[in-house]
Design an enzyme around this catalytic site. Structure first.
Site, PDB file in Angstrom:
ATOM      1  N   SER A   1       3.760  -2.230  10.180  1.00  0.00           N
ATOM      2  CA  SER A   1       5.220  -2.185  10.295  1.00  0.00           C
ATOM      3  C   SER A   1       5.896  -3.506   9.928  1.00  0.00           C
ATOM      4  CB  SER A   1       5.638  -1.712  11.692  1.00  0.00           C
ATOM      5  OG  SER A   1       5.192  -0.381  11.908  1.00  0.00           O
TER       6      SER A   1
ATOM      7  N   GLU B   1      -4.900  -5.383  10.887  1.00  0.00           N
ATOM      8  CA  GLU B   1      -3.881  -4.348  11.035  1.00  0.00           C
ATOM      9  C   GLU B   1      -4.126  -3.569  12.326  1.00  0.00           C
ATOM     10  OE1 GLU B   1      -2.043  -2.966   7.157  1.00  0.00           O
ATOM     11  OE2 GLU B   1      -3.940  -1.916   7.287  1.00  0.00           O
TER      12      GLU B   1
ATOM     13  N   GLY C   1       2.932  -1.140   4.261  1.00  0.00           N
ATOM     14  CA  GLY C   1       2.895   0.275   3.894  1.00  0.00           C
ATOM     15  C   GLY C   1       4.279   0.775   3.565  1.00  0.00           C
ATOM     16  N   GLY C   2       4.938   1.414   4.546  1.00  0.00           N
ATOM     17  CA  GLY C   2       6.218   2.082   4.329  1.00  0.00           C
ATOM     18  C   GLY C   2       7.246   1.247   3.581  1.00  0.00           C
TER      19      GLY C   2
ATOM     20  N   GLU D   1      -6.635   4.394   8.057  1.00  0.00           N
ATOM     21  CA  GLU D   1      -6.510   5.830   7.752  1.00  0.00           C
ATOM     22  C   GLU D   1      -7.805   6.359   7.138  1.00  0.00           C
ATOM     23  OE1 GLU D   1      -2.830   5.487   5.572  1.00  0.00           O
ATOM     24  OE2 GLU D   1      -1.832   4.946   7.446  1.00  0.00           O
TER      25      GLU D   1
ATOM     26  N   HIS E   1      -9.380   0.804   5.279  1.00  0.00           N
ATOM     27  CA  HIS E   1      -8.054   0.992   5.875  1.00  0.00           C
ATOM     28  C   HIS E   1      -8.196   1.939   7.067  1.00  0.00           C
ATOM     29  CE1 HIS E   1      -3.940   2.365   6.440  1.00  0.00           C
ATOM     30  NE2 HIS E   1      -3.563   1.257   5.822  1.00  0.00           N
TER      31      HIS E   1
ATOM     32  N   GLY F   1       2.594   2.246  10.565  1.00  0.00           N
ATOM     33  CA  GLY F   1       3.484   3.384  10.365  1.00  0.00           C
ATOM     34  C   GLY F   1       4.230   3.818  11.615  1.00  0.00           C
TER      35      GLY F   1
ATOM     36  N   ASN G   1       0.858  -1.188   0.000  1.00  0.00           N
ATOM     37  CA  ASN G   1       0.000   0.000   0.000  1.00  0.00           C
ATOM     38  C   ASN G   1       0.896   1.241   0.000  1.00  0.00           C
ATOM     39  OD1 ASN G   1      -1.841   2.031   0.507  1.00  0.00           O
ATOM     40  ND2 ASN G   1      -2.128   1.488   2.675  1.00  0.00           N
ATOM     41  N   TRP G   2       0.910   1.919  -1.136  1.00  0.00           N
ATOM     42  CA  TRP G   2       1.817   3.068  -1.273  1.00  0.00           C
ATOM     43  C   TRP G   2       1.249   4.334  -0.651  1.00  0.00           C
ATOM     44  CZ3 TRP G   2       3.431   2.608  -7.161  1.00  0.00           C
ATOM     45  CH2 TRP G   2       4.067   1.375  -7.349  1.00  0.00           C
ATOM     46  N   LYS G   3       0.007   4.266  -0.204  1.00  0.00           N
ATOM     47  CA  LYS G   3      -0.664   5.441   0.387  1.00  0.00           C
ATOM     48  C   LYS G   3      -0.538   6.632  -0.567  1.00  0.00           C
ATOM     49  CE  LYS G   3       0.566   3.582   4.846  1.00  0.00           C
ATOM     50  NZ  LYS G   3       0.265   3.655   6.246  1.00  0.00           N
TER      51      LYS G   3
END
Ligand code: PEP
Length: 257
Positions: free
Chosen positions: A218, A172, A239-240, A102, A100, A178, A10-12
């Site tokens: 993470s 998650e 993610g990151g 966010e 998600h 993150g 997930n590149w956000k």
């Protein structure tokens, strides 16, 4: 029954379409056939990069899946700024993140909204990745399982067994997204198992055996093998670390069981 792990990046809200192309090219270079044989590997760029990435995957026959980070539940209409499931299908998108954390925290996606999205994505022939997870406070209060159970039940409301069996749930924990904090592999395994148990209660054991439950929060090259080695963990939502082709490739390789 063996489930194919799903590793999704997930590149956000990162990377324009040119940067997206470069990342996918580096990722394709870093992956070996044994990686894409062992797991479904999916990139989830921002909407603006979907067409470029889709064209690259198609043109170079890359063994990668394409996902979107969200969508509206209606097929078309006066919903300024929104993207519909049929629009995503046209771009050969096959997975869509629904709920998600966010989106839930920053954009007001309630359980009801998430459920509408899940049903719309399924109706369009794509696979929802239903994201669920507790906050720090909820975990401290001992409510993690109850929160996740409520989210899974609400997310799957009105979804029939045949479709439920095809979907993906991403467990998650919000406190791990993150933050660099990761659930222990034991906790991740237990919570993914608990999600599967809820699916079994809602439908039956056969559906529960087929549904894929990922862990996210993470996930990094250093912890991926341990997490992905657990029997209830059917992959990772990353993610990151998915913004770095080499790191993401290492995570994908860890899914070779
Ligand atoms: C995510 O965005 O779903 C996620 C798990 O992010 P990170 O890997 O950066 O914690």
């Amino acid at each position: 029954m063996s489930r194919t792990p799903l590793i999704a990046g997930n590149w956000k809200m990162h990377l324009d379409h040119l940067e997206a192309i470069a990342l996918v090219q580096r990722l394709a270079y870093s992956l070996e056939p044994a990686d894409t044989d062992a797991a479904d590997i999916v990139v989830v760029p921002p909407f603006t990069a979907l067409r470029s990435v889709s064209t690259l995957i198609e043109g170079d026959r890359l063994p990668l899946g394409l996902g979107a980070q969200d969508c509206h539940w209606e097929s078309a209409g006066a919903y300024t700024g929104a993207i519909s499931p049929p629009m995503l299908v046209k771009l050969r998108v096959s997975y869509v993140l629904c709920g998600h954390s966010e989106r839930r925290a920053l954009f007001g996606d309630t359980d009801e909204v998430v459920n509408r999205k899940v049903r719309a994505v399924l109706a369009a022939g794509m696979t929802p990745i239903l994201c669920v997870g507790e906050t720090d406070e909820q975990r401290e209060a001992g409510d993690a399982e109850a929160v996740v159970t409520t989210q899974v039940r609400a997310g799957l409301s009105g979804v029939d067994a045949a479709r439920a069996a095809t979907l993906v749930v991403a467990y998650e924990p919000v406190w791990a997204i993150g933050t660099g904090k990761t659930a222990t592999s034991d906790d991740a395994d237990a919570m993914c198992g608990s999600v599967r148990g809820v699916v079994g209660e809602l439908y039956d054991g056969g559906v529960a055996e087929r549904v894929r439950v990922q862990y996210g929060g993470s996930v990094k090259p250093g912890n991926a093998a341990d997490l992905l080695g657990r029997p209830q963990v059917d992959g990772a939502l990353v993610g990151g670390a998915s913004l770095d082709a080499e790191d993401f490739a290492v995570i994908c390789k860890a899914a070779r069981r």
